[in-house]
Design a protein around this motif. Structure first.
Motif, PDB file in Angstrom:
ATOM      1  N   SER A  11      -6.603  -3.591  -1.012  1.00 50.48           N
ATOM      2  CA  SER A  11      -5.965  -4.559  -0.128  1.00 50.48           C
ATOM      3  C   SER A  11      -6.900  -4.934   1.020  1.00 50.48           C
ATOM      4  CB  SER A  11      -4.667  -3.980   0.441  1.00 50.48           C
ATOM      5  OG  SER A  11      -4.900  -2.700   1.003  1.00 50.48           O
ATOM      6  N   ASP A 156       1.518   0.336  10.203  1.00 55.85           N
ATOM      7  CA  ASP A 156       2.810  -0.089   9.657  1.00 55.85           C
ATOM      8  C   ASP A 156       2.636  -0.856   8.349  1.00 55.85           C
ATOM      9  OD1 ASP A 156       4.298   1.085  11.628  1.00 55.85           O
ATOM     10  OD2 ASP A 156       4.779  -0.772  12.690  1.00 55.85           O
ATOM     11  N   VAL A 158       0.101  -0.725   6.284  1.00 53.43           N
ATOM     12  CA  VAL A 158      -0.372   0.224   5.264  1.00 53.43           C
ATOM     13  C   VAL A 158       0.787   1.023   4.689  1.00 53.43           C
ATOM     14  CG1 VAL A 158      -1.773   2.283   4.873  1.00 53.43           C
ATOM     15  CG2 VAL A 158      -2.700   0.384   6.216  1.00 53.43           C
ATOM     16  N   ASN A 159       1.662   1.511   5.569  1.00 54.57           N
ATOM     17  CA  ASN A 159       2.783   2.339   5.121  1.00 54.57           C
ATOM     18  C   ASN A 159       3.875   1.518   4.446  1.00 54.57           C
ATOM     19  OD1 ASN A 159       1.554   4.660   6.115  1.00 54.57           O
ATOM     20  ND2 ASN A 159       2.595   4.554   8.086  1.00 54.57           N
ATOM     21  N   ASP A 160       4.193   0.365   5.026  1.00 59.47           N
ATOM     22  CA  ASP A 160       5.290  -0.450   4.490  1.00 59.47           C
ATOM     23  C   ASP A 160       4.996  -0.963   3.088  1.00 59.47           C
ATOM     24  OD1 ASP A 160       6.620  -0.053   6.857  1.00 59.47           O
ATOM     25  OD2 ASP A 160       6.223  -2.054   7.669  1.00 59.47           O
ATOM     26  N   PHE A 161       3.723  -1.202   2.800  1.00 57.32           N
ATOM     27  CA  PHE A 161       3.359  -1.772   1.502  1.00 57.32           C
ATOM     28  C   PHE A 161       2.637  -0.760   0.605  1.00 57.32           C
ATOM     29  CE2 PHE A 161       4.022  -5.386   4.281  1.00 57.32           C
ATOM     30  CZ  PHE A 161       4.705  -6.277   3.472  1.00 57.32           C
ATOM     31  N   ASN A 162       2.665   0.499   1.035  1.00 58.13           N
ATOM     32  CA  ASN A 162       2.093   1.584   0.231  1.00 58.13           C
ATOM     33  C   ASN A 162       0.644   1.298  -0.183  1.00 58.13           C
ATOM     34  OD1 ASN A 162       4.556   3.172   0.116  1.00 58.13           O
ATOM     35  ND2 ASN A 162       5.340   1.607  -1.280  1.00 58.13           N
ATOM     36  N   LEU A 163      -0.163   0.874   0.780  1.00 60.91           N
ATOM     37  CA  LEU A 163      -1.563   0.588   0.508  1.00 60.91           C
ATOM     38  C   LEU A 163      -2.345   1.898   0.458  1.00 60.91           C
ATOM     39  CD1 LEU A 163      -2.029  -2.454   2.937  1.00 60.91           C
ATOM     40  CD2 LEU A 163      -1.106  -2.426   0.607  1.00 60.91           C
ATOM     41  N   THR A 164      -3.212   2.023  -0.505  1.00 63.80           N
ATOM     42  CA  THR A 164      -3.965   3.269  -0.658  1.00 63.80           C
ATOM     43  C   THR A 164      -5.427   3.140  -0.237  1.00 63.80           C
ATOM     44  OG1 THR A 164      -4.448   2.735  -2.975  1.00 63.80           O
ATOM     45  CG2 THR A 164      -2.473   4.032  -2.541  1.00 63.80           C
TER      46      THR A 164
END
Length: 214
Positions: A11, A156, A158-164
């Motif tokens: 991402s 937020d 990163v966490n909200d969209f489960n970005l790795t």
């Protein structure tokens, strides 16, 4: 140009001002109009003034530009400038950097795209309206949404969209510091408004160069 960043990320999170567009001229027009409606702003406001504070939060911007104002005056002028800024940009927009749509189209086929900016509420929406580019982005977060620092907005997203494996692209030292604090690698957009001396994983001199390194 190195290919070492290809397939390293899932991402991309973009800054807005100085990275995707330049609205400083029209923001200066709006703030100058606001200045004419009060008696306590001493100096005219130019596009160079606006470029110099791009990327900072709205609160810090008006402390930096007008340190001589008291709290009441600063709050009043900030509200007036904010209203005139959105109205002016709603009409005039800003200047998109060259190659923006081709680059976003290319990147969106490989990565999830997001926007995190220190702008006020309504500003990102105005950018999307004028650019007609919102469909390339899966989400966005602004300072005006929650009133929190940029690094927390990055976290937020990163966490909200489960970005790795995200990467952040911006043009100022403040952008670099926010990305670093959020634990996200940083690509420096050297064509923008600021200077980032070190710490970034890559430098691009145009948006189009992102197609080569990513």
């Amino acid at each position: 140009m190195t290919n070492s960043l290809i397939n390293k990320f899932d991402s991309i999170i973009f800054d807005l001002d100085g990275t995707l567009w330049d609205s400083t001229g029209n923001v200066a027009i709006a703030w100058q109009a606001a200045k004419e409606e009060v008696q306590y702003i001493r100096q005219d406001i130019t596009a160079e003034d606006v470029k110099g504070i791009t990327g900072l939060t709205y609160t810090i911007i008006f402390e930096r530009l007008f340190p001589y104002l008291n709290d009441s005056q600063r709050a009043e002028f900030k509200a007036l400038a904010s209203k005139k800024e959105l109205a002016t940009l709603e009409e005039l927009g800003g200047d998109l950097f060259p190659g923006i749509e081709e680059t976003l189209q290319y990147l969106s086929n490989k990565y999830k795209l997001f926007l995190v900016s220190n702008c006020q509420n309504g500003y990102a929406e105005t950018f999307f309206k004028h650019s007609k580019l919102q469909h390339y982005f899966l989400g966005y977060q602004c300072y005006g949404t929650k009133g929190q620092p940029k690094y927390l907005n990055i976290i937020d997203v990163v966490n909200d969209f489960n970005l790795t494996a995200p990467v952040y692209i911006g043009d100022t030292q403040a952008d670099y510091e926010a990305a670093t604090k959020a634990g996200v690698p940083f690509i420096y957009a050297a064509y923008g408004f600021g200077k980032v001396a070190e710490g970034h994983i890559a430098t691009v001199n145009s948006l189009a160069e992102l197609q080569q390194i990513l």
